[in-house]
Design a protein around this motif. Structure first.
Motif, PDB file in Angstrom:
ATOM      1  N   VAL A 113       0.833  -1.207   0.000  1.00  0.00           N
ATOM      2  CA  VAL A 113       0.000   0.000   0.000  1.00  0.00           C
ATOM      3  C   VAL A 113       0.864   1.252   0.000  1.00  0.00           C
ATOM      4  N   ARG A 114       2.022   1.180   0.637  1.00  0.00           N
ATOM      5  CA  ARG A 114       2.920   2.335   0.731  1.00  0.00           C
ATOM      6  C   ARG A 114       3.485   2.760  -0.621  1.00  0.00           C
ATOM      7  N   GLN A 115       3.373   1.930  -1.654  1.00  0.00           N
ATOM      8  CA  GLN A 115       3.930   2.267  -2.960  1.00  0.00           C
ATOM      9  C   GLN A 115       3.096   3.294  -3.718  1.00  0.00           C
ATOM     10  N   ASN A 116       1.972   3.714  -3.133  1.00  0.00           N
ATOM     11  CA  ASN A 116       1.114   4.763  -3.692  1.00  0.00           C
ATOM     12  C   ASN A 116       0.624   4.462  -5.099  1.00  0.00           C
ATOM     13  N   ARG A 117       0.308   3.233  -5.337  1.00  0.00           N
ATOM     14  CA  ARG A 117      -0.341   2.834  -6.585  1.00  0.00           C
ATOM     15  C   ARG A 117      -1.587   2.088  -6.168  1.00  0.00           C
ATOM     16  N   LYS A 122      -0.824  -4.563  -7.120  1.00  0.00           N
ATOM     17  CA  LYS A 122      -0.890  -3.187  -7.613  1.00  0.00           C
ATOM     18  C   LYS A 122      -1.739  -3.131  -8.868  1.00  0.00           C
ATOM     19  N   ALA A 123      -2.506  -2.070  -9.003  1.00  0.00           N
ATOM     20  CA  ALA A 123      -3.376  -1.916 -10.165  1.00  0.00           C
ATOM     21  C   ALA A 123      -2.561  -1.859 -11.452  1.00  0.00           C
ATOM     22  N   GLN A 124      -1.329  -1.388 -11.374  1.00  0.00           N
ATOM     23  CA  GLN A 124      -0.455  -1.319 -12.537  1.00  0.00           C
ATOM     24  C   GLN A 124      -0.199  -2.715 -13.099  1.00  0.00           C
ATOM     25  N   ASP A 125      -0.234  -3.728 -12.245  1.00  0.00           N
ATOM     26  CA  ASP A 125       0.060  -5.094 -12.649  1.00  0.00           C
ATOM     27  C   ASP A 125      -1.157  -5.831 -13.199  1.00  0.00           C
ATOM     28  N   THR A 126      -2.294  -5.179 -13.326  1.00  0.00           N
ATOM     29  CA  THR A 126      -3.496  -5.832 -13.799  1.00  0.00           C
ATOM     30  C   THR A 126      -3.318  -6.399 -15.191  1.00  0.00           C
TER      31      THR A 126
END
Length: 74
Positions: free
Chosen positions: A16-20, A64-68
Motif C-alpha cells: 500500500v505504501r507504494q502509492n499505486r 498493484k493496479a499497474q500489474d493488472t
C-alpha cells in the motif's frame, strides 16, 4: 534506483505504501503456489491475506493496479 524496492510477495503495509492503486482477487488455497510462479514470471508485487471470518477461510491476493495487465496475460 531504489535499493529498498522489492518485487514479488510483500507485506500489505509495504504494498500500500507504494502509492499505486491496490486491487484484490479471491484465490483458492491450492492456487497460491501457481499464482506465485506467475507473479515471479511477470514481476507482480502482491500480498496474500487469509480471511478467517468465514468457513472455509478465503484467501485474497492484493496486487498493484499497474500489474493488472500482466495478471490478465498470465
Amino acid at each position: 534506483y531504489d535499493k529498498h524496492a522489492s518485487q514479488g510477495k510483500q507485506s500489505m503495509k509495504r504494498l500500500v505504501r507504494q502509492n499505486r492503486g491496490v486491487t484484490n482477487v479471491e484465490i483458492q488455497k491450492t492456487g497460491i503456489k501457481d499464482f506465485d510462479r506467475y507473479a515471479k514470471r511477470y514481476h507482480i508485487d502482491y500480498s496474500i491475506q487469509k480471511d478467517l471470518s468465514c468457513k472455509p477461510p478465503r484467501y485474497l491476493v492484493y496486487f498493484k493496479a499497474q500489474d493488472t495487465d500482466a495478471l490478465s496475460a498470465a
